[in-house]
Design an enzyme around this catalytic site. Sequence first.
Site, PDB file in Angstrom:
ATOM      1  N   GLN A  66       0.937  -1.106   0.049  1.00  0.00           N
ATOM      2  CA  GLN A  66      -0.006  -0.134   0.125  1.00  0.00           C
ATOM      3  C   GLN A  66       0.826   1.216   0.154  1.00  0.00           C
ATOM      4  O   GLN A  66       0.296   2.386  -0.276  1.00  0.00           O
ATOM      5  CB  GLN A  66      -0.793   0.041   1.142  1.00  0.00           C
ATOM      6  CG  GLN A  66      -2.101  -1.139   1.039  1.00  0.00           C
ATOM      7  CD  GLN A  66      -3.061  -1.162   2.153  1.00  0.00           C
ATOM      8  OE1 GLN A  66      -2.753  -1.594   3.149  1.00  0.00           O
ATOM      9  NE2 GLN A  66      -4.157  -0.557   2.035  1.00  0.00           N
ATOM     10  N   ASP A 126       2.173   0.556  -7.980  1.00  0.00           N
ATOM     11  CA  ASP A 126       3.739   0.648  -8.859  1.00  0.00           C
ATOM     12  C   ASP A 126       4.380   1.732  -7.880  1.00  0.00           C
ATOM     13  O   ASP A 126       5.815   1.596  -7.846  1.00  0.00           O
ATOM     14  CB  ASP A 126       3.410   1.000 -10.201  1.00  0.00           C
ATOM     15  CG  ASP A 126       2.932  -0.439 -11.049  1.00  0.00           C
ATOM     16  OD1 ASP A 126       2.779  -1.202 -10.304  1.00  0.00           O
ATOM     17  OD2 ASP A 126       2.957  -0.172 -12.216  1.00  0.00           O
ATOM     18  N   ARG A 152       3.678   0.133  12.978  1.00  0.00           N
ATOM     19  CA  ARG A 152       3.368  -1.050  12.464  1.00  0.00           C
ATOM     20  C   ARG A 152       3.332  -1.054  10.937  1.00  0.00           C
ATOM     21  O   ARG A 152       2.717  -0.476  10.199  1.00  0.00           O
ATOM     22  CB  ARG A 152       2.008  -1.606  12.818  1.00  0.00           C
ATOM     23  CG  ARG A 152       1.656  -3.044  12.042  1.00  0.00           C
ATOM     24  CD  ARG A 152       0.153  -3.320  12.444  1.00  0.00           C
ATOM     25  NE  ARG A 152      -0.191  -4.616  11.685  1.00  0.00           N
ATOM     26  CZ  ARG A 152      -1.027  -4.864  11.091  1.00  0.00           C
ATOM     27  NH1 ARG A 152      -2.032  -3.899  11.219  1.00  0.00           N
ATOM     28  NH2 ARG A 152      -1.267  -5.872  10.412  1.00  0.00           N
ATOM     29  N   TYR A 167     -13.156  -2.076  12.475  1.00  0.00           N
ATOM     30  CA  TYR A 167     -13.645  -0.862  11.838  1.00  0.00           C
ATOM     31  C   TYR A 167     -15.137  -0.589  11.847  1.00  0.00           C
ATOM     32  O   TYR A 167     -15.672   0.400  12.140  1.00  0.00           O
ATOM     33  CB  TYR A 167     -13.472  -1.113  10.218  1.00  0.00           C
ATOM     34  CG  TYR A 167     -12.051  -0.743   9.835  1.00  0.00           C
ATOM     35  CD1 TYR A 167     -11.493   0.287   9.782  1.00  0.00           C
ATOM     36  CD2 TYR A 167     -11.266  -1.943   9.811  1.00  0.00           C
ATOM     37  CE1 TYR A 167     -10.142   0.555   9.493  1.00  0.00           C
ATOM     38  CE2 TYR A 167      -9.866  -1.753   9.518  1.00  0.00           C
ATOM     39  CZ  TYR A 167      -9.282  -0.418   9.407  1.00  0.00           C
ATOM     40  OH  TYR A 167      -7.977  -0.298   9.058  1.00  0.00           O
ATOM     41  N   HIS A 207       1.123  -9.336   4.813  1.00  0.00           N
ATOM     42  CA  HIS A 207      -0.147  -8.489   4.535  1.00  0.00           C
ATOM     43  C   HIS A 207      -0.440  -8.336   3.260  1.00  0.00           C
ATOM     44  O   HIS A 207      -0.318  -7.284   2.368  1.00  0.00           O
ATOM     45  CB  HIS A 207       0.265  -6.792   5.127  1.00  0.00           C
ATOM     46  CG  HIS A 207      -0.909  -5.932   5.466  1.00  0.00           C
ATOM     47  ND1 HIS A 207      -1.213  -5.384   6.681  1.00  0.00           N
ATOM     48  CD2 HIS A 207      -2.053  -5.719   4.763  1.00  0.00           C
ATOM     49  CE1 HIS A 207      -2.372  -4.548   6.551  1.00  0.00           C
ATOM     50  NE2 HIS A 207      -2.688  -4.939   5.230  1.00  0.00           N
ATOM     51  N   ASN A 250      -7.924  -5.979  14.127  1.00  0.00           N
ATOM     52  CA  ASN A 250      -8.414  -4.855  13.286  1.00  0.00           C
ATOM     53  C   ASN A 250      -9.985  -4.736  13.529  1.00  0.00           C
ATOM     54  O   ASN A 250     -10.481  -5.689  13.001  1.00  0.00           O
ATOM     55  CB  ASN A 250      -7.961  -5.199  11.831  1.00  0.00           C
ATOM     56  CG  ASN A 250      -6.437  -5.293  11.709  1.00  0.00           C
ATOM     57  OD1 ASN A 250      -5.586  -5.100  12.549  1.00  0.00           O
ATOM     58  ND2 ASN A 250      -5.996  -5.615  10.738  1.00  0.00           N
ATOM     59  N   ASN A 298      -1.721 -10.742   8.671  1.00  0.00           N
ATOM     60  CA  ASN A 298      -2.852  -9.827   8.653  1.00  0.00           C
ATOM     61  C   ASN A 298      -4.073 -10.200   8.108  1.00  0.00           C
ATOM     62  O   ASN A 298      -4.057 -10.556   6.830  1.00  0.00           O
ATOM     63  CB  ASN A 298      -2.227  -8.320   7.915  1.00  0.00           C
ATOM     64  CG  ASN A 298      -3.426  -7.416   8.091  1.00  0.00           C
ATOM     65  OD1 ASN A 298      -3.666  -6.774   9.315  1.00  0.00           O
ATOM     66  ND2 ASN A 298      -4.138  -6.902   7.121  1.00  0.00           N
ATOM     67  N   GLU A 299      -5.194 -10.139   9.023  1.00  0.00           N
ATOM     68  CA  GLU A 299      -6.421 -10.483   8.517  1.00  0.00           C
ATOM     69  C   GLU A 299      -6.828 -11.884   7.952  1.00  0.00           C
ATOM     70  O   GLU A 299      -7.126 -11.802   6.611  1.00  0.00           O
ATOM     71  CB  GLU A 299      -6.947  -9.263   7.809  1.00  0.00           C
ATOM     72  CG  GLU A 299      -7.105  -8.007   8.629  1.00  0.00           C
ATOM     73  CD  GLU A 299      -8.027  -6.876   8.113  1.00  0.00           C
ATOM     74  OE1 GLU A 299      -8.227  -7.027   6.763  1.00  0.00           O
ATOM     75  OE2 GLU A 299      -8.122  -5.903   8.576  1.00  0.00           O
ATOM     76  N   GLU A 326      -5.241  -2.254  14.000  1.00  0.00           N
ATOM     77  CA  GLU A 326      -5.987  -1.048  13.126  1.00  0.00           C
ATOM     78  C   GLU A 326      -7.234  -0.743  13.691  1.00  0.00           C
ATOM     79  O   GLU A 326      -7.847  -1.673  14.000  1.00  0.00           O
ATOM     80  CB  GLU A 326      -6.215  -1.695  11.676  1.00  0.00           C
ATOM     81  CG  GLU A 326      -4.891  -2.002  11.041  1.00  0.00           C
ATOM     82  CD  GLU A 326      -5.210  -2.826   9.603  1.00  0.00           C
ATOM     83  OE1 GLU A 326      -6.362  -2.385   9.117  1.00  0.00           O
ATOM     84  OE2 GLU A 326      -4.443  -3.343   9.013  1.00  0.00           O
TER      85      GLU A 326
HETATM   86  C1  BGC Z   1      -6.452  -3.730   6.046  1.00  0.00           C
HETATM   87  C2  BGC Z   1      -5.717  -2.569   5.505  1.00  0.00           C
HETATM   88  C3  BGC Z   1      -6.949  -2.086   4.891  1.00  0.00           C
HETATM   89  C4  BGC Z   1      -7.691  -1.243   5.748  1.00  0.00           C
HETATM   90  C5  BGC Z   1      -8.794  -0.328   5.344  1.00  0.00           C
HETATM   91  C6  BGC Z   1      -7.808  -3.494   6.673  1.00  0.00           C
HETATM   92  O1  BGC Z   1      -8.590  -4.468   6.393  1.00  0.00           O
HETATM   93  O2  BGC Z   1      -5.422  -4.431   6.673  1.00  0.00           O
HETATM   94  O3  BGC Z   1      -4.822  -2.856   4.372  1.00  0.00           O
HETATM   95  O4  BGC Z   1      -6.146  -0.650   4.066  1.00  0.00           O
HETATM   96  O5  BGC Z   1      -8.404  -2.382   6.377  1.00  0.00           O
HETATM   97  O6  BGC Z   1      -9.771  -0.719   4.353  1.00  0.00           O
END
Ligand code: BGC
Length: 512
Positions: A45, A78, A103, A335, A148, A333, A192-193, A405
């Site tokens: 990323q 890229d 991280r 959200y 990741h 993580n 990760n995830e 996250e």
């Molecule tokens: C991921 C990140 C992603 C973030 C926001 C997570 O699922 O680990 O790589 O950018 O969410 O979408």
Amino acid sequence: MLLKPAGFILLTFTVLGCKAAQTERHDVRKFPEGFLFGTSTASYQIEGSWDVDGKSENIWDHMTHNNPCVIADCSNGDVACDSYNQYKRDVEMMRELGLDFYRFSLAWPRILPTSFPDLISEPGSQYYSDLIDELLKYNIEPVVTLYHWDLPQKLQDMGGWTNPHIVDWFADYARVAFNLYGDRVKYWITINEPREVCYQGYGANTKAPALNIKGVADYMCAKNLLMAHAKAYHIYDQEFRSKNNGTIFIAYSAQFYEPETEKDIEAAKESNHFEWGLYAHPIFADKGDFPPIVKEKVAAKSAEQGFFRSRLPEFTPEEVDYVKGTSDLFGLNHYTTFLVYRNESVQGTHDVPSMHDDLGNVHYQLSEWEYGGMSVNMRVVPWGFYKLLTQIREDFNNPPVFITENGYSTFPGLEDTSTRIAFLRQYLSALLDAVDEGSDIRAYSVWSLMDNFEWMMGYSSRFGLYEVDFSDPARPRTPRTSAFMYKHMLRTRALDWHYEPDTTVMTIDEGH
Ligand code: BGC
């Protein structure tokens, strides 16, 4: 994902009694002694330099180069934030913020261009060594994710995470990384995830390699990924821990699944089991193994559908023991939250076979839950974070939790007081509510230090505390209002609901 208007479930909320924000109760809330703050990023990323210094192709290079407009803005990684060249500026930003840790992830094909340990790239491995040294020079703890999502394409050509040999491929790569950096890195994250790797990449087409082999490839991936993680853990535990004295864990993505009504309580429990318990139960539950309800449901559906065995591979008793307990911390993580219901209308709405058909629920969010940027399925639901943390405490015997996250996306622009800052305050307050009730939460990391390549959304969705100008070849980074707020929070070790930052100049405080 579905949306429903507000009125529909108003009653439900009163019945179930959501712990909405106890939030503004206190104007200033202190974080526990020793609590650590950081920010997170990931190699693909931010780094760019996708084919520089011998780095070989990964599954994201492959997908975006062969099918560019699978990404919302037809972009790719890229160049991204050009962190391969600008890591010193990245560390300077961390010093401005006053971070305790950073991280970031290692790119497997940058360190091992053949995918295997027969060739360790000198410049590729030096890049991470330099980054780690730069962090340590300023007392910023490196928290390193091994994987990741940027799998070497060559390994994908051989089946990637559906090939059981990946257990050895990943373990070899992990051993190389522990050898290279173990003297300086005290926090290792294996993967990760798992859900995003397996479900989105293999069971759907919403992440590379976008195989979309539902209800089969995602489950094969789940078992192999857990075995690979466990092997890396055991290598660290047996060969490196005593000399390097570090910590190693896995980072889950767990969204919370809340019942729509009381009659959906069981259904919502099952959603939590299928969506993230599948990966957490084998490591954190006393008995290990996949959650019993998931095993039962997938086996029953598979039999009904004419399969000769369950589509969910089994762990042998030895494998259950091998995987159980292999994470020093619960990396999380988080959200957002979804509501769950199950009734006759769900039948026939999911692909057959698929994980969602095995589960048999509908997940949705309310239209009035706010969201930012283009991430419409990441609505702001802080009470879901509190409930998730409570569930982790209760189901898994209060493991130490590291929030790897949490964050909010916006459109470009520096002013984010009513968006990202409001989100961070509400979620951190929910976290403190869980701490008050006994959750052992040790650290918190914002996704993300800066805007970056947001996977399928490309550069259209912005998660950064720092804005990056992707139209400028120099990729300048500029602090958003939230960067000033986070800095203040770290300096005071407290969440202040009413602090209004002065955003004129960003400086580095003494000692950073
Ligand atoms: C991921 C990140 C992603 C973030 C926001 C997570 O699922 O680990 O790589 O950018 O969410 O979408």
